[in-house]
Design a protein around this motif. Structure first.
Motif, PDB file in Angstrom:
ATOM      1  N   GLY A   1      54.527  32.190  49.236  1.00  0.00           N
ATOM      2  CA  GLY A   1      55.268  33.072  48.340  1.00  0.00           C
ATOM      3  C   GLY A   1      55.300  32.546  46.922  1.00  0.00           C
ATOM      4  O   GLY A   1      55.099  33.300  45.957  1.00  0.00           O
ATOM      5  N   VAL A   2      55.540  31.245  46.750  1.00  0.00           N
ATOM      6  CA  VAL A   2      55.558  30.650  45.415  1.00  0.00           C
ATOM      7  C   VAL A   2      54.155  30.679  44.809  1.00  0.00           C
ATOM      8  O   VAL A   2      53.988  30.934  43.612  1.00  0.00           O
ATOM      9  N   ARG A   3      53.153  30.449  45.637  1.00  0.00           N
ATOM     10  CA  ARG A   3      51.768  30.481  45.144  1.00  0.00           C
ATOM     11  C   ARG A   3      51.444  31.861  44.563  1.00  0.00           C
ATOM     12  O   ARG A   3      50.817  31.965  43.495  1.00  0.00           O
ATOM     13  N   ARG A   4      51.860  32.919  45.221  1.00  0.00           N
ATOM     14  CA  ARG A   4      51.592  34.270  44.720  1.00  0.00           C
ATOM     15  C   ARG A   4      52.379  34.558  43.448  1.00  0.00           C
ATOM     16  O   ARG A   4      51.857  35.201  42.522  1.00  0.00           O
ATOM     17  N   ALA A   5      53.614  34.086  43.388  1.00  0.00           N
ATOM     18  CA  ALA A   5      54.384  34.240  42.150  1.00  0.00           C
ATOM     19  C   ALA A   5      53.701  33.488  41.012  1.00  0.00           C
ATOM     20  O   ALA A   5      53.675  33.960  39.867  1.00  0.00           O
TER      21      ALA A   5
END
Length: 290
Positions: free
Chosen positions: A53-57
């Motif tokens: 999730g953080v990677r996509r953000a």
């Protein structure tokens, strides 16, 4: 560290039994703790789903900063940059995290020259030839946060300003090499402060990096001055920012009494900052936003 039965579901959310997932990992943490190290709690260690999730953000955050880089030039206002960040973050499916955070009125922080951080966009603040500008973007995407900032020179800037920006960026890259699993947060602070002071600049002490991912600001706090082998143990799954604020003059800062946000160098000297969001892995650090 709280105890889990060997056959219970692992705390990381993998769905596996604890004994075949994080049992040996936790035993390793306990060994470090017995030896006197400060070890992170489980809530500071992200699950695979949270990391993704953080990677996509971070992908969106990087795209926004790329757009800012294309836009920066003399004659535009900081409000123009705010509009670009806000509209394109929404367009890409994200939410600008700074907007209304603890009352902050804009979608991005823009800090110019002697502003250390938290500069508020203003339609009357026009970028001038020779300004140096930090643009700090934080994006929420599907509930996950990524945070990064970059420095920009507006037109032709002074040699001192160029060197300040370069040395600050170098310090972050040196710190990144220290962001290794089973090292310490103090290794990161040491790498930054040694490089900055060796080059005749100073590091702001009051403001540091922070954990990030499921909230804007999480534990741990990341000092940019440190001693190797001290402070919290770095373990795989931790996500935090490295974001030194470096002054050309003294390290002292002051806060604007009127807006309650803007931080300035006390002596009016130039300040620079670069920020990465970093994931600790067994293979080495992964930069999720820069």
């Amino acid at each position: 560290m709280f105890k889990i039965g060997r056959n219970d579901a692992c705390w990381c959310g993998s769905g596996k039994k604890y004994k075949s997932c994080h049992l040996s990992f936790d035993q390793k943490l306990e060994n470090y703790e017995v030896m006197g190290d400060e070890v992170p709690e489980h809530y500071m260690i992200k699950t695979p789903a949270q990391i993704e999730g953080v990677r996509r953000a971070g992908i969106i955050n990087n795209q926004i900063l790329d757009l800012v880089e294309e836009m920066i030039r003399p004659g535009i206002s900081t409000e123009d940059i705010n509009t670009l960040v806000h509209e394109n973050t929404i367009k890409l499916g994200g939410i600008p995290a700074p907007l209304n955070f603890e009352g902050y009125p804009k979608s991005v922080c823009i800090s110019i020259n002697d502003v250390v951080c938290h500069g508020i966009p203003d339609p009357n603040r026009i970028l001038q030839e020779g300004d140096i500008v930090n643009v700090d973007v934080t994006t929420i995407f599907n509930g996950y946060y990524a945070d990064a900032s970059r420095m920009f020179g507006v037109g032709k800037v002074s040699d001192e300003a160029l060197r300040l920006m370069q040395v600050t960026k170098e310090s972050v890259d040196l710190a990144l090499k220290e962001a290794r699993a089973w090292g310490h947060l103090g290794d990161i602070g040491a790498a930054i402060s040694e490089h900055i002071y060796a080059n005749g600049f100073t590091v702001v002490r009051e403001i540091g990096g922070h954990g990030v991912g499921v909230d804007f600001h999480e534990e741990p706090w990341v000092s940019h001055i440190g001693t190797r082998g001290t402070d919290m143990l770095l373990v795989p799954g931790m996500i935090f920012t490295i974001e030194p604020m470096v002054n050309a003059g003294k390290a002292d800062v002051v806060q604007d009494d009127n807006d309650g946000w803007t931080i300035y160098t006390k002596d009016g000297s130039l300040s620079a900052q670069w920020e990465y969001t970093v994931l600790i892995t067994e293979e080495g650090p992964e930069v999720l936003a820069r």
